[in-house]
Design a protein around this motif. Sequence first.
Motif, PDB file in Angstrom:
ATOM      1  N   PRO A  60      59.900   8.799  67.474  1.00 18.42           N
ATOM      2  CA  PRO A  60      60.294   7.550  68.158  1.00 18.42           C
ATOM      3  C   PRO A  60      60.620   7.767  69.630  1.00 18.42           C
ATOM      4  CG  PRO A  60      61.348   7.702  66.005  1.00 18.42           C
ATOM      5  CD  PRO A  60      60.674   9.015  66.233  1.00 18.42           C
ATOM      6  N   ARG A  61      61.251   8.895  69.947  1.00 16.05           N
ATOM      7  CA  ARG A  61      61.595   9.154  71.355  1.00 16.05           C
ATOM      8  C   ARG A  61      60.340   9.327  72.203  1.00 16.05           C
ATOM      9  NH1 ARG A  61      66.243  10.153  73.785  1.00 16.05           N
ATOM     10  NH2 ARG A  61      67.294  10.219  71.767  1.00 16.05           N
ATOM     11  N   ARG A  62      59.334  10.011  71.656  1.00 14.73           N
ATOM     12  CA  ARG A  62      58.099  10.183  72.413  1.00 14.73           C
ATOM     13  C   ARG A  62      57.376   8.858  72.602  1.00 14.73           C
ATOM     14  NH1 ARG A  62      52.817  13.719  70.554  1.00 14.73           N
ATOM     15  NH2 ARG A  62      51.588  13.378  72.441  1.00 14.73           N
ATOM     16  N   LEU A  63      57.352   8.037  71.566  1.00 17.42           N
ATOM     17  CA  LEU A  63      56.722   6.718  71.694  1.00 17.42           C
ATOM     18  C   LEU A  63      57.474   5.860  72.706  1.00 17.42           C
ATOM     19  CD1 LEU A  63      54.772   4.513  70.937  1.00 17.42           C
ATOM     20  CD2 LEU A  63      56.142   4.041  68.902  1.00 17.42           C
ATOM     21  N   ALA A  64      58.815   5.905  72.681  1.00 18.20           N
ATOM     22  CA  ALA A  64      59.595   5.137  73.654  1.00 18.20           C
ATOM     23  C   ALA A  64      59.338   5.634  75.067  1.00 18.20           C
ATOM     24  CB  ALA A  64      61.083   5.236  73.310  1.00 18.20           C
ATOM     25  N   ARG A  65      59.167   6.950  75.230  1.00 20.12           N
ATOM     26  CA  ARG A  65      58.891   7.485  76.563  1.00 20.12           C
ATOM     27  C   ARG A  65      57.550   6.985  77.086  1.00 20.12           C
ATOM     28  NH1 ARG A  65      59.964  12.338  75.491  1.00 20.12           N
ATOM     29  NH2 ARG A  65      57.879  13.155  75.089  1.00 20.12           N
ATOM     30  N   MET A  66      56.539   6.940  76.217  1.00 17.95           N
ATOM     31  CA  MET A  66      55.254   6.393  76.648  1.00 17.95           C
ATOM     32  C   MET A  66      55.370   4.909  76.973  1.00 17.95           C
ATOM     33  SD  MET A  66      52.304   8.233  74.335  1.00 17.95           S
ATOM     34  CE  MET A  66      52.876   7.538  72.793  1.00 17.95           C
ATOM     35  N   LEU A  67      56.190   4.210  76.212  1.00 17.19           N
ATOM     36  CA  LEU A  67      56.373   2.779  76.428  1.00 17.19           C
ATOM     37  C   LEU A  67      57.052   2.505  77.767  1.00 17.19           C
ATOM     38  CD1 LEU A  67      56.053   0.006  74.973  1.00 17.19           C
ATOM     39  CD2 LEU A  67      58.376   0.303  74.144  1.00 17.19           C
ATOM     40  N   LEU A  68      57.936   3.426  78.209  1.00 14.32           N
ATOM     41  CA  LEU A  68      58.717   3.231  79.428  1.00 14.32           C
ATOM     42  C   LEU A  68      58.074   3.873  80.651  1.00 14.32           C
ATOM     43  CD1 LEU A  68      62.129   3.980  77.747  1.00 14.32           C
ATOM     44  CD2 LEU A  68      61.465   1.771  78.665  1.00 14.32           C
ATOM     45  N   THR A  69      56.915   4.494  80.473  1.00 12.30           N
ATOM     46  CA  THR A  69      56.213   5.121  81.590  1.00 12.30           C
ATOM     47  C   THR A  69      55.261   4.121  82.225  1.00 12.30           C
ATOM     48  OG1 THR A  69      56.348   7.261  80.470  1.00 12.30           O
ATOM     49  CG2 THR A  69      54.744   7.066  82.255  1.00 12.30           C
ATOM     50  N   ARG A  70      55.101   4.235  83.536  1.00  9.38           N
ATOM     51  CA  ARG A  70      54.125   3.377  84.218  1.00  9.38           C
ATOM     52  C   ARG A  70      52.742   3.546  83.580  1.00  9.38           C
ATOM     53  NH1 ARG A  70      55.500   1.600  89.503  1.00  9.38           N
ATOM     54  NH2 ARG A  70      57.525   2.378  90.212  1.00  9.38           N
ATOM     55  N   PRO A  71      52.055   2.461  83.272  1.00  9.39           N
ATOM     56  CA  PRO A  71      50.735   2.590  82.618  1.00  9.39           C
ATOM     57  C   PRO A  71      49.765   3.443  83.418  1.00  9.39           C
ATOM     58  CG  PRO A  71      51.509   0.311  82.519  1.00  9.39           C
ATOM     59  CD  PRO A  71      52.464   1.046  83.406  1.00  9.39           C
ATOM     60  N   GLU A  72      49.820   3.369  84.761  1.00 13.68           N
ATOM     61  CA  GLU A  72      48.881   4.159  85.555  1.00 13.68           C
ATOM     62  C   GLU A  72      49.203   5.651  85.532  1.00 13.68           C
ATOM     63  OE1 GLU A  72      51.928   2.219  88.347  1.00 13.68           O
ATOM     64  OE2 GLU A  72      50.689   1.684  86.606  1.00 13.68           O
ATOM     65  N   ASN A  73      50.431   6.018  85.103  1.00 14.67           N
ATOM     66  CA  ASN A  73      50.805   7.432  85.023  1.00 14.67           C
ATOM     67  C   ASN A  73      50.509   8.049  83.666  1.00 14.67           C
ATOM     68  OD1 ASN A  73      51.736   7.256  87.627  1.00 14.67           O
ATOM     69  ND2 ASN A  73      53.878   7.000  87.060  1.00 14.67           N
ATOM     70  N   LEU A  74      50.040   7.247  82.717  1.00 15.24           N
ATOM     71  CA  LEU A  74      49.687   7.761  81.395  1.00 15.24           C
ATOM     72  C   LEU A  74      48.246   8.262  81.371  1.00 15.24           C
ATOM     73  CD1 LEU A  74      51.245   5.039  79.047  1.00 15.24           C
ATOM     74  CD2 LEU A  74      52.042   7.386  79.322  1.00 15.24           C
ATOM     75  N   LYS A  75      48.012   9.277  80.575  1.00 16.66           N
ATOM     76  CA  LYS A  75      46.637   9.728  80.365  1.00 16.66           C
ATOM     77  C   LYS A  75      45.875   8.666  79.565  1.00 16.66           C
ATOM     78  CE  LYS A  75      47.934  14.606  80.343  1.00 16.66           C
ATOM     79  NZ  LYS A  75      47.946  15.879  79.570  1.00 16.66           N
ATOM     80  N   SER A  76      44.581   8.697  79.681  1.00 17.56           N
ATOM     81  CA  SER A  76      43.778   7.663  79.010  1.00 17.56           C
ATOM     82  C   SER A  76      43.973   7.706  77.490  1.00 17.56           C
ATOM     83  CB  SER A  76      42.298   7.850  79.359  1.00 17.56           C
ATOM     84  OG  SER A  76      41.855   9.151  78.975  1.00 17.56           O
ATOM     85  N   GLY A  77      44.061   8.923  76.916  1.00 16.99           N
ATOM     86  CA  GLY A  77      44.280   9.026  75.482  1.00 16.99           C
ATOM     87  C   GLY A  77      45.623   8.473  75.063  1.00 16.99           C
ATOM     88  N   HIS A  78      46.671   8.754  75.861  1.00 21.43           N
ATOM     89  CA  HIS A  78      47.998   8.229  75.557  1.00 21.43           C
ATOM     90  C   HIS A  78      48.037   6.716  75.725  1.00 21.43           C
ATOM     91  CE1 HIS A  78      50.055  12.373  76.418  1.00 21.43           C
ATOM     92  NE2 HIS A  78      49.350  12.365  75.298  1.00 21.43           N
ATOM     93  N   ARG A  79      47.290   6.208  76.704  1.00 24.52           N
ATOM     94  CA  ARG A  79      47.289   4.761  76.930  1.00 24.52           C
ATOM     95  C   ARG A  79      46.639   4.047  75.736  1.00 24.52           C
ATOM     96  NH1 ARG A  79      44.337   4.699  81.227  1.00 24.52           N
ATOM     97  NH2 ARG A  79      46.035   5.432  82.571  1.00 24.52           N
ATOM     98  N   ASP A  80      45.554   4.598  75.233  1.00 23.47           N
ATOM     99  CA  ASP A  80      44.908   4.000  74.059  1.00 23.47           C
ATOM    100  C   ASP A  80      45.807   4.090  72.831  1.00 23.47           C
ATOM    101  OD1 ASP A  80      42.754   3.522  75.691  1.00 23.47           O
ATOM    102  OD2 ASP A  80      41.659   5.324  75.053  1.00 23.47           O
ATOM    103  N   LEU A  81      46.486   5.224  72.670  1.00 20.94           N
ATOM    104  CA  LEU A  81      47.389   5.384  71.529  1.00 20.94           C
ATOM    105  C   LEU A  81      48.554   4.410  71.618  1.00 20.94           C
ATOM    106  CD1 LEU A  81      48.280   6.903  68.997  1.00 20.94           C
ATOM    107  CD2 LEU A  81      49.389   8.588  70.491  1.00 20.94           C
ATOM    108  N   LEU A  82      49.081   4.217  72.823  1.00 17.53           N
ATOM    109  CA  LEU A  82      50.185   3.272  72.997  1.00 17.53           C
ATOM    110  C   LEU A  82      49.756   1.850  72.659  1.00 17.53           C
ATOM    111  CD1 LEU A  82      53.073   2.704  73.951  1.00 17.53           C
ATOM    112  CD2 LEU A  82      52.186   2.526  76.288  1.00 17.53           C
ATOM    113  N   ASP A  83      48.574   1.475  73.112  1.00 13.72           N
ATOM    114  CA  ASP A  83      48.076   0.131  72.777  1.00 13.72           C
ATOM    115  C   ASP A  83      47.918  -0.040  71.269  1.00 13.72           C
ATOM    116  OD1 ASP A  83      48.009  -0.429  75.463  1.00 13.72           O
ATOM    117  OD2 ASP A  83      45.874   0.045  75.689  1.00 13.72           O
TER     118      ASP A  83
END
Length: 513
Positions: A385-408
């Motif tokens: 949950p902490r890792r998912l929350a960290r991705m959720l709170l990170t700027r979308p442009e600072n996420l890797k493409s794989g992480h951005r797809d996983l977050l969506d």
Amino acid sequence: MSVESLNELVATAFSGISPLVIEDVVDEGERVVVRARTPGSTAVCPACGALSERVHGYHWRTVADLPIDGRRVVVRVRVRRLVCPTRGCRHTFREQLPGVLERYQRRTARLTRQIKAVVKELAGRAGSRLLAKLAIGLSRHTALRTLLRIALPTGRVPRVIGVDDFALRRRHRYATVVIDAETHERIDVLPDRTADTLEAWLRENPGVEVVCRDGSATYAEAIRRALPDAVQVTDRWHLWHNLCETALSEVKAHSTCWAAVLDTPIYEGPRAQTTLERWHQVHGLLQQRVSLLECARRLQLSLNTVKRYARADRPERMLRVPKYRASLVDPYRDHLRRRRAEDPAVPVQHLFEEIKALGFTGCLNLLHKYINQGRADADRSHISPRRLARMLLTRPENLKSGHRDLLDQLTAACPEMTHLATSVRTFAQLLKPRPENVDALDHWITQVRAADLPHLHAFTRGLERDNDAVIAALTLPYSNGPTEGVNTKTKRIARQMHGRAGFNLLRHRILLG
């Protein structure tokens, strides 16, 4: 070397005492002795200000000067004692040379300036040790006295100030620092963090119009009592930090939704059973109109734990995704999965011997735990949950493409997660101060309350309790960040002094900056 060149060399080496007339320089091995005299000009009487040239007598004055070549320098100066011409004034006085020889001092002014520069940064013992390496003998007690004689900046009250607390003794004693929020200059340090102390300081120093602070209700009350017309600005970093904690709680509460997308197992066994039983116990008492405090007393739980169970509208929301850390078995997961697919009844002991031959350095119990948790059969690596929350709170442009797809993919698991992701991104845009943020904040609170996000509802109630300060933070350019920076430097000073010094010395060093 000619006499002119020698005089030029002496004048260069001792340029700091150039107002004196140097007569001789003697090398005594461990020290250099300079013999000089004062110029024969008129001197001013320190009592009446009259000029005098009438000499009553002479005496020698010995002072230390800056070292040369790692050796101490001693200056012996012949000083005149003059007769004051004013009737009724003091009979005689000794001439002074401001900037070179100060009254009652045993060091030259330039040596004193260098000592002050060292003790300002290092204080007592450390300053004394460094000065000894520079051939300047000074005890730690004299170093502290020299430090406390450094004049503090003159007190001026700025228009915009920042206030924050810092620990003198963690969880026991705290103090308050006041700075100029525009120039970041230290203004004062108060001995505690009570409302009465801050209120008294604000009344004694009128002229403050804007006060930057954190979410402390104590400081807010002190400012309201002393300066009812002042604008209070809460800290934007604390707003974002509180939202981060709230988002993490919501992600944990919806573990059953997004974990199903990843085929990640939820906690099972005695712990999960206890969690479900407690949820039913808490909600059973709440349906009987029992208060939260009484529920905590009857169930022997903390009040915050009861509140956490009360916020969950379904018992499944209390179940959590297990926290798996990196394991020594991870590199051999593919081998374990292939062997268990070929022979589901293969003993764990055989698997242990096989991966040990491949280089595994762990123990058999570690492999048993890894397999029993289902990590050997998982198709995807675990996301906490902490890792998912960290991705959720990170700027979308600072996420890797794989992480951005996983977050969506994970935020689309349920409507609440989708609304949480939208709310977080919308609130992040409000943290850039703009006048239109006033209406945007009201609209954001309305949208949040329309969703089933109880932790986020608690966050909005906190915003409304401090509504004026929050609006000021989202519309004005001021922030309490500089005060937090001063507190970071204060921690360094406190660690450097190891808690041996009192509050007065700590305050002096903080204000010297």
